[in-house]
Design a protein around this motif. Structure first.
Motif, PDB file in Angstrom:
ATOM      1  N   ILE A   1       1.133  -0.881  -0.001  1.00 48.00           N
ATOM      2  CA  ILE A   1       0.057  -0.188   0.191  1.00 48.00           C
ATOM      3  C   ILE A   1       1.234   1.496  -0.387  1.00 48.00           C
ATOM      4  O   ILE A   1       0.635   1.947  -0.890  1.00 48.00           O
ATOM      5  CB  ILE A   1      -0.722   0.024   0.870  1.00 48.00           C
ATOM      6  N   TYR A   2       1.999   1.064   0.834  1.00 46.14           N
ATOM      7  CA  TYR A   2       3.419   2.739   0.694  1.00 46.14           C
ATOM      8  C   TYR A   2       3.546   2.448  -0.750  1.00 46.14           C
ATOM      9  O   TYR A   2       3.779   4.092  -0.639  1.00 46.14           O
ATOM     10  CB  TYR A   2       3.921   2.206   1.876  1.00 46.14           C
TER      11      TYR A   2
ATOM     12  N   ALA B   1       2.206   1.745  -3.285  1.00 47.68           N
ATOM     13  CA  ALA B   1       1.871   2.216  -4.291  1.00 47.68           C
ATOM     14  C   ALA B   1       0.841   3.693  -3.993  1.00 47.68           C
ATOM     15  O   ALA B   1       0.454   3.990  -5.012  1.00 47.68           O
ATOM     16  CB  ALA B   1       0.325   1.284  -4.269  1.00 47.68           C
ATOM     17  N   SER B   2       1.197   4.200  -3.269  1.00 54.21           N
ATOM     18  CA  SER B   2       0.757   5.240  -2.383  1.00 54.21           C
ATOM     19  C   SER B   2       1.821   6.482  -2.769  1.00 54.21           C
ATOM     20  O   SER B   2       1.476   7.594  -2.512  1.00 54.21           O
ATOM     21  CB  SER B   2      -0.033   5.271  -1.347  1.00 54.21           C
TER      22      SER B   2
ATOM     23  N   ARG C   1       3.916   7.080   0.565  1.00 53.61           N
ATOM     24  CA  ARG C   1       2.846   7.912   1.955  1.00 53.61           C
ATOM     25  C   ARG C   1       2.572   6.635   2.550  1.00 53.61           C
ATOM     26  O   ARG C   1       1.429   5.728   2.127  1.00 53.61           O
ATOM     27  CB  ARG C   1       2.448   9.058   1.512  1.00 53.61           C
ATOM     28  N   TYR C   2       2.139   6.900   3.807  1.00 53.83           N
ATOM     29  CA  TYR C   2       0.893   6.055   4.432  1.00 53.83           C
ATOM     30  C   TYR C   2       0.420   6.433   5.101  1.00 53.83           C
ATOM     31  O   TYR C   2      -0.932   5.733   4.934  1.00 53.83           O
ATOM     32  CB  TYR C   2       2.221   5.829   6.126  1.00 53.83           C
TER      33      TYR C   2
ATOM     34  N   HIS D   1      -4.082   6.409   3.011  1.00 54.43           N
ATOM     35  CA  HIS D   1      -4.576   4.400   2.539  1.00 54.43           C
ATOM     36  C   HIS D   1      -4.125   4.036   3.755  1.00 54.43           C
ATOM     37  O   HIS D   1      -4.897   2.588   3.354  1.00 54.43           O
ATOM     38  CB  HIS D   1      -3.626   4.945   0.877  1.00 54.43           C
TER      39      HIS D   1
END
Length: 233
Positions: free
Chosen positions: A203-204, A206-207, A210-211, A214
């Motif tokens: 997720i990190y 894919a973002s 950034r934490y 998401h």
């Protein structure tokens, strides 16, 4: 000025950050990191203390925070001392904040466990703790306020959930299978501890590195699932 450090023994004068629109010195708030040099170009020949540096050449036409390693004496002492000192202080402060849930759990778990023994209502408490955890991660995802309040809420939610989950095993499983049940729960818990960091890392990435928000949305989904399980208990 380009190719000059900000604070350290390589920068004898001032190299303050200037506002491009009016030329005035930028004011740095206590919660902000000092501005890094726009570019850096130094070699080990520039200082008689370069034996402490990890590299021999530091050439960055467009310097970013990912280029700065505060474990390297060049950045920590010679070139960006103000930035590294602020980063170290922020890391120490973040560690203190992150310890809040565990401190609360250490202090509150015994009295909360005693409370559960007296009043029961394990399913309702499980739902409440999951709901509280949902609110905690929602706040961390969307609010710009201090994380201390949410960390306190996380500690309370964790303590409540642990106080109702583990004692429920001998109440719901035949006595001859109690050890097996504890083993299965521990196995599932450790599977989660092994897999969740991989999910969070995905997720990190894919973002865009950034934490927030998401990763917090993922934890909100987990809390919602926990609340659903508590509802069916």
């Amino acid at each position: 000025y380009p190719n000059q450090c900000t604070v350290g023994y390589l920068q004898l004068g001032m190299n303050s950050a200037l506002d491009a629109s009016n030329g005035h010195v930028c004011l740095i708030a206590p919660s902000q990191a000092p501005v890094l040099p726009s570019s850096v170009n130094h070699t080990s020949r520039d200082s008689d203390q370069s034996s402490e540096w990890e590299e021999t050449i530091y050439s960055y036409p467009s310097l970013t925070s990912t280029n700065v390693d505060c474990g390297d004496s060049f950045w920590m002492d010679a070139c960006t001392s103000d930035y590294c000192q602020k980063q170290n202080a922020a890391t120490e402060h973040a560690g203190k904040v992150m310890s809040i849930p565990y401190l609360i759990s250490a202090m509150s778990s015994p009295p909360l466990g005693h409370l559960v023994d007296r009043i029961g209502r394990r399913a309702q408490i499980a739902i409440f703790s999951s709901s509280l955890l949902f609110v905690v991660h929602l706040t961390l995802a969307l609010a710009a306020s201090s994380p201390i309040g949410p960390m306190i809420g996380q500690g309370i939610a964790y303590s409540l959930y642990a106080a109702v989950l583990w004692p429920s095993v001998p109440l719901t499983v035949p006595k001859q299978y109690t050890g097996t049940a504890f083993g299965v729960i521990t196995s599932i818990q450790n599977i989660g501890l092994a897999l969740f960091p991989l999910v969070i890392a995905g997720i990190y990435n894919a973002s865009g590195g950034r934490y927030i928000p998401h990763v917090e949305f993922f934890f909100m989904a987990c809390a919602a699932a926990g609340g659903g399980v508590g509802f069916f208990m």
